[in-house]
Motif scaffolding. Sequence first.
Motif, PDB file in Angstrom:
ATOM      1  N   GLY A 162      17.156  11.529  -1.205  1.00  0.00           N
ATOM      2  CA  GLY A 162      16.859  11.533   0.184  1.00  0.00           C
ATOM      3  C   GLY A 162      15.620  10.718   0.460  1.00  0.00           C
ATOM      4  O   GLY A 162      14.847  10.712  -0.492  1.00  0.00           O
TER       5      GLY A 162
ATOM      6  N   LYS B 128      17.417   6.308   4.813  1.00  0.00           N
ATOM      7  CA  LYS B 128      17.016   7.416   5.773  1.00  0.00           C
ATOM      8  C   LYS B 128      18.001   7.406   6.873  1.00  0.00           C
ATOM      9  O   LYS B 128      18.539   8.195   7.429  1.00  0.00           O
TER      10      LYS B 128
ATOM     11  N   GLU C 199      22.873  10.291  -0.689  1.00  0.00           N
ATOM     12  CA  GLU C 199      22.138  11.326  -0.021  1.00  0.00           C
ATOM     13  C   GLU C 199      21.502  10.382   1.122  1.00  0.00           C
ATOM     14  O   GLU C 199      20.397   9.856   1.159  1.00  0.00           O
TER      15      GLU C 199
ATOM     16  N   GLY D  95      19.435  10.464   5.010  1.00  0.00           N
ATOM     17  CA  GLY D  95      18.378  11.127   5.677  1.00  0.00           C
ATOM     18  C   GLY D  95      16.989  11.183   4.739  1.00  0.00           C
ATOM     19  O   GLY D  95      17.006  10.208   3.830  1.00  0.00           O
ATOM     20  N   THR D  96      16.091  12.035   5.376  1.00  0.00           N
ATOM     21  CA  THR D  96      16.249  12.860   6.135  1.00  0.00           C
ATOM     22  C   THR D  96      16.398  12.439   7.768  1.00  0.00           C
ATOM     23  O   THR D  96      15.812  11.706   8.082  1.00  0.00           O
TER      24      THR D  96
ATOM     25  N   ASN E 135      20.998  14.821   4.474  1.00  0.00           N
ATOM     26  CA  ASN E 135      19.753  15.455   4.269  1.00  0.00           C
ATOM     27  C   ASN E 135      19.274  15.723   5.678  1.00  0.00           C
ATOM     28  O   ASN E 135      19.220  14.848   6.363  1.00  0.00           O
TER      29      ASN E 135
ATOM     30  N   ASN F  77      16.693  20.276   3.956  1.00  0.00           N
ATOM     31  CA  ASN F  77      15.315  19.791   3.361  1.00  0.00           C
ATOM     32  C   ASN F  77      14.223  20.737   3.943  1.00  0.00           C
ATOM     33  O   ASN F  77      13.814  20.653   4.974  1.00  0.00           O
TER      34      ASN F  77
ATOM     35  N   SER G 151       9.632  18.943   2.022  1.00  0.00           N
ATOM     36  CA  SER G 151       8.697  17.655   2.210  1.00  0.00           C
ATOM     37  C   SER G 151       7.282  18.398   2.817  1.00  0.00           C
ATOM     38  O   SER G 151       7.201  19.169   3.462  1.00  0.00           O
TER      39      SER G 151
ATOM     40  N   LYS H  91      16.988  21.853  -0.932  1.00  0.00           N
ATOM     41  CA  LYS H  91      16.140  21.100  -1.787  1.00  0.00           C
ATOM     42  C   LYS H  91      14.914  21.704  -1.795  1.00  0.00           C
ATOM     43  O   LYS H  91      14.351  21.741  -0.628  1.00  0.00           O
TER      44      LYS H  91
ATOM     45  N   ASN I  48      11.593  17.830  -4.436  1.00  0.00           N
ATOM     46  CA  ASN I  48      10.817  17.050  -3.707  1.00  0.00           C
ATOM     47  C   ASN I  48       9.745  16.444  -4.356  1.00  0.00           C
ATOM     48  O   ASN I  48       9.491  16.667  -5.689  1.00  0.00           O
TER      49      ASN I  48
ATOM     50  N   GLN J  11      19.514  12.455  -9.217  1.00  0.00           N
ATOM     51  CA  GLN J  11      18.962  11.443  -8.168  1.00  0.00           C
ATOM     52  C   GLN J  11      17.473  10.800  -8.423  1.00  0.00           C
ATOM     53  O   GLN J  11      16.726  11.289  -9.097  1.00  0.00           O
TER      54      GLN J  11
ATOM     55  N   TYR K 198      14.536   7.922  -6.585  1.00  0.00           N
ATOM     56  CA  TYR K 198      13.871   7.168  -5.705  1.00  0.00           C
ATOM     57  C   TYR K 198      12.985   6.223  -6.321  1.00  0.00           C
ATOM     58  O   TYR K 198      13.224   5.132  -6.319  1.00  0.00           O
TER      59      TYR K 198
END
Length: 324
Positions: free
Chosen positions: A54, A58, A75, A77-78, A133, A166, A169, A203, A232, A302, A304
């Motif tokens: 996520g 986005k 995935e 988003g968010t 997400n 989610n 965050s 999540k 997260n 996943q 990032y």
Amino acid sequence: MFPLWKWIPAKVAHALSPIGLTIYAAFKGSDQSLVWQPFDWNGIHFPNRLGIAGGVDKNAQHILDWQSLGAGFIEIGTITPEPQTANPGKIIDRLWGQKTLWNKMGFPNLGQSEIFYNLKAAQSECRLAVFANIGKNRTTSNQDASEDYRILTEKFAPEVQALVVNVSSPNTSGLRDLQSGTELKNLVEKVVLAASNKPVLVKLSPDMSTDQLELAVDASLSAGAKGFVFTNTTLDRESYPQFPKEGGLSGSAVALRSLATLKSALAYLGERRKGLLIVSAGGVLTAQDIKERISVGADLVQVYSVLVFEGPSFFQKVAQEFSA
Ligand SMILES: Cc1cc2nc3c(=O)[nH]c(=O)nc-3n(C[C@H](O)[C@H](O)[C@H](O)COP(=O)(O)O)c2cc1C
């Protein structure tokens, strides 16, 4: 070319990365999926176990780029109902040496209507599973949050393979309060009802105590969730006091916590784990890390931060290592 990226300020690099990604995908991408350890769950096929986390795409503007670069699923988003900008002030920084990112973005996104349009535009060429997400706008109170999630679920469930709720965050004030037992159960129940049989994943944060984690797992499952994304970003600053208290750390800084959360949740789930989809995110920086997460019990993994440090060729490098 990629090492040059390191000398560009984080915020500028972040703003330029969509252009770089599209150009890179046009030259280095392929129209074949990268196949290693293929996996099927709930009627969804994953040509490999590694997807984007996520926050990477986005606005669903790069689904086909990530597909051509070898992601096994995507995935988006968010997504929030209304468009919103990032939090004010500095929103991203990085420590190259430690492969750690700090961010305080707060769900900047184009909002559901435009993201829905982007998703539809990619669909005819998209062969991969897409997860949506979803989150709440920062102006929506926690009391009204479930309505944001419901609206988003009704809109996106028919078009995606799974939804990711989610609630973890650290960059939307009070969002993590929605992870606590009763609130989470009510929220997830509402999403499951609106999702008309599409699977719903939750999540969670890496910063919960064991009790909190177990309560959140129970609340999600009793509300009908079919899986989890662990985890997260972290608020922990013990090894990184140089970063501001607010904002989440990812990459190396969250690796141990994410792995510990995954292990602890799986141990708690025991037999109930059967049939669930377990996704691991947080501090995955090498093919070896992916192997470890899968061997511990994750179905999917996943990334990032590693895409910032290593670039979008990461999927191809991993596929080579898994095929060697
Ligand atoms: C700049 C940035 C933005 C993020 N935005 C989101 C987001 O919008 N939604 C979300 O669920 N997670 C978001 N995340 C968290 C990631 O999805 C992931 O859970 C976390 O970064 C740990 O993975 P990593 O160590 O591979 O980065 C974001 C992370 C970063 C670094």
